[in-house]
Design a protein around this motif. Sequence first.
Motif, short mmCIF file in Angstrom:
data_model
loop_
_atom_site.label_atom_id
_atom_site.label_comp_id
_atom_site.label_asym_id
_atom_site.label_seq_id
_atom_site.Cartn_x
_atom_site.Cartn_y
_atom_site.Cartn_z
N PRO A 214 0.86 -1.18 0.12
CA PRO A 214 -0.02 0.00 0.07
C PRO A 214 0.97 1.30 0.07
O PRO A 214 0.39 2.41 -0.53
CB PRO A 214 -0.90 -0.23 1.24
CG PRO A 214 -0.86 -1.64 1.75
CD PRO A 214 0.55 -2.04 1.26
N ASN A 217 1.89 1.80 -3.48
CA ASN A 217 1.06 2.39 -4.42
C ASN A 217 0.60 3.59 -4.00
O ASN A 217 0.02 4.57 -5.13
CB ASN A 217 -0.46 1.36 -4.03
CG ASN A 217 -0.13 0.09 -4.88
OD1 ASN A 217 0.62 -0.23 -5.67
ND2 ASN A 217 -0.73 -1.01 -4.45
N SER A 218 0.71 3.93 -2.97
CA SER A 218 0.23 5.39 -2.53
C SER A 218 1.27 6.41 -3.28
O SER A 218 0.84 7.41 -3.99
CB SER A 218 0.33 5.73 -1.01
OG SER A 218 -0.72 4.66 -0.42
N SER A 221 0.55 6.54 -7.04
CA SER A 221 -0.74 7.43 -7.18
C SER A 221 -0.54 8.85 -7.04
O SER A 221 -0.89 9.80 -7.79
CB SER A 221 -1.61 6.89 -6.36
OG SER A 221 -1.94 5.40 -6.39
N LYS A 276 -9.02 9.40 -5.69
CA LYS A 276 -9.31 7.99 -6.49
C LYS A 276 -8.00 7.83 -7.20
O LYS A 276 -7.37 7.99 -8.19
CB LYS A 276 -10.29 8.37 -7.82
CG LYS A 276 -11.57 8.82 -7.18
CD LYS A 276 -12.53 8.90 -8.34
CE LYS A 276 -13.96 9.42 -8.03
NZ LYS A 276 -14.98 9.53 -9.18
N ARG A 280 -4.14 0.66 -6.41
CA ARG A 280 -4.66 0.16 -4.91
C ARG A 280 -4.00 -1.32 -4.81
O ARG A 280 -3.61 -1.96 -5.73
CB ARG A 280 -6.17 -0.20 -5.34
CG ARG A 280 -6.93 1.25 -5.76
CD ARG A 280 -8.22 0.83 -6.01
NE ARG A 280 -9.04 2.10 -6.42
CZ ARG A 280 -9.82 2.85 -5.56
NH1 ARG A 280 -9.40 2.76 -4.22
NH2 ARG A 280 -10.34 4.08 -6.08
N PRO A 281 -4.12 -1.73 -3.49
CA PRO A 281 -4.43 -0.73 -2.16
C PRO A 281 -3.46 0.17 -1.92
O PRO A 281 -2.40 0.06 -2.30
CB PRO A 281 -4.72 -1.75 -1.12
CG PRO A 281 -3.65 -2.77 -1.42
CD PRO A 281 -3.64 -2.98 -2.98
N VAL A 282 -4.20 1.27 -1.31
CA VAL A 282 -3.17 2.30 -0.77
C VAL A 282 -3.27 2.54 0.60
O VAL A 282 -4.24 1.87 1.56
CB VAL A 282 -3.57 3.71 -1.34
CG1 VAL A 282 -3.53 3.78 -2.78
CG2 VAL A 282 -5.23 4.22 -1.12
N HIS A 284 -4.51 4.18 4.12
CA HIS A 284 -5.71 4.74 4.43
C HIS A 284 -5.50 6.12 5.65
O HIS A 284 -6.41 6.72 6.03
CB HIS A 284 -6.66 3.72 5.15
CG HIS A 284 -7.33 2.85 4.10
ND1 HIS A 284 -8.02 3.11 3.02
CD2 HIS A 284 -7.04 1.37 4.27
CE1 HIS A 284 -8.22 2.12 2.35
NE2 HIS A 284 -7.58 1.16 3.02
#
Length: 672
Positions: A214, A217-218, A221, A276, A280-282, A284
């Motif tokens: 995650p 991915n964050s 993104s 958005k 994913r997943p990122v 939280h």
Amino acid sequence: MTTAHTSAPARRRLRHGAVVGLVGLGLAAGLVALPVGAESQTPAQAPPRAPGAATLLARSGVLAGTVEVGGRPVRNAEVRLLRAGDRPERARQLRVAETDRRGRFLLRVPRHADGPFYLTAAHGRLDGHRVPRTVVLATALDGRRSGQVVVNEATTVAAGFSLAQFAERGSIGGAQPGLSNAMRMTRNLVTVRTGRVSPFLRESPNGTSTQTWPTFNSLASIIGGCATGRSDCPEFLRAATDAWGHRPRTTWEAMALLPQNPSGDPAGVFEQVPAKPSYRPVLHEAPTDWVLALQFVGNGHEFNGPGNVAFDKHGAVWIINNAQWAVKLKNVCPGLGLFKLDPFAPGQPVEQYTGGGINGAGFGVGFDPSHHVWVGNFGFSGKRCPTPPTSNSVSEFRLDGHPLSPPRGYRQGPLSWPQGLVSDRSGNIWIASCGNSSLVEYPDGKPDHATVTATGIGRAFDVAVNTEGNVFVTANQGEQVFGFAPDGTALPGSPYGDSSTFSLPLGIASDRLGNTWVSNSGAIPSPCKSGQSLPAVSGTHHGSIVQVGPDGALTRFTGAGLTIPWGIAVDGDDNIWVANFTGQRVSHLCGARPATCPTGTPGDPISPSGGYAFDGLQRNTGVQVDPSGNVWLTNNWKKIPLQVNPFGRGLVAYLGMAAPVRAPLIGPPQLP
């Protein structure tokens, strides 16, 4: 990275050069971008069983790539092929190309150019909108010089973290083998051919088991958000500023700076994860630090209580196992293997070497100047093991894994429950013999000439050699450190300290300034006899480290998330890394070199009060820094240890966070 402007006529020449499709790859003498319409070649123009495009590419020395953001092509992007230098400022641009309307490009690698190579991509248009100049993408080519490649957000994160210690203002350079290994480390994060997250990152023991996927991915993104305007890129670049105040100019620079200051402004970075996300997943919620750490467990049936690691001249990881892996947990017996992990090769292969008397290795493993591996056979074992350990030997192996010590190991000394050991630069082997509280020397690595340098070193645990060749030993029971000259005579003032300075000390390491650094566990009396075991450790424990100066002066430091510190290592900047037996974190503190410390004050914490946390850590003993700047820790005990088998499994590597160290480590750390 600042990218040189290419004029419109030059771009037209690049796009409409002599090569017009994959069939013409072998004719290209220079660089081209894949022209629009190249795929219109009719079947009649090619032999019925012509080699596929991938085969042609592999034979041609041509990179056929795509620049993407969010899976969508970036057209008119400027793609640069660069060769990394021996220093970042010596990186050299080799080729330039421009992407077509489908984001595609071709680049021919010069035949006589040596790698490693990397790509950057800047400018261009995404969905009809101009890509901001702050968005620069990158791909490390992990040893390849032909074939299909993708340049996107994921490859940029992978390259940034893996190459962080070799990057400066977007350029890459450094010493071997660390640089090439760092390039290859990217394949553990991303598949360069497709631009997708690699199976190693996506699946167990990583994947959903830890925060790394995650986190990755964050960050990817955020880069996508910078390209599309869904993230405030200037704010992200501000939040990614390093501890020295250097603000990255581009997303590529930011990904290489974050590992060097992961706890600078974690909340500010997290705020730019798009609502958005494209990956994913990122995460939280904001992490305490932006680290990427990977677990390495081999085939899952090899590691059981890894105690410590050492790196050979190629950067491979050598691991000692306290116990054998066993299906029946109640029959825990001494580890009978020495393991070598190549974390940079496809599949992360692990080799096991046996013989030479290896038997329940504890904490001691290291190389001598002849590149032989030495192991201390402490003799861990469960109560129900049918064959008890001997606990009185050390083992020696060649670099190819062939044992040089006899079937029962070297027992001269005498040795009793040996723990730490180290070679000095003359090839003398120094062994902390815990069971008889002594320091044993094998002059020139010759066991038959063994001498007992000193006795009365209460539960001698670990040993280090400083810049003068002086030898220092931690006395876990005596709560002191003993110092000896190379000839074995006690140094003035030795032993140093008492219970007001030291508290159950364990690991010790030396720097390039003549200091040694000691981890004060505050909670771990070292077991040195059969039947002894580690105490139950629960609740909150703290600890400290102590600097032993060249003159014997002692200075104690706390903070940085220290919780039962065990192993200790010094990186290429002479800063300090500490493995903690509780808390699932590694601690990072300033060493004695003010110029490499953000605050300029020796002993100041660099990591936050909770250390650099990672949920893939268990209870850690060994910590070392490799030639690529990765920080390795051994998961020695389970987080919640089982009485019948408390041993943990595998290793954890924090990517790109420490100044690289030349391997093998013999004496104080040397820059590669």
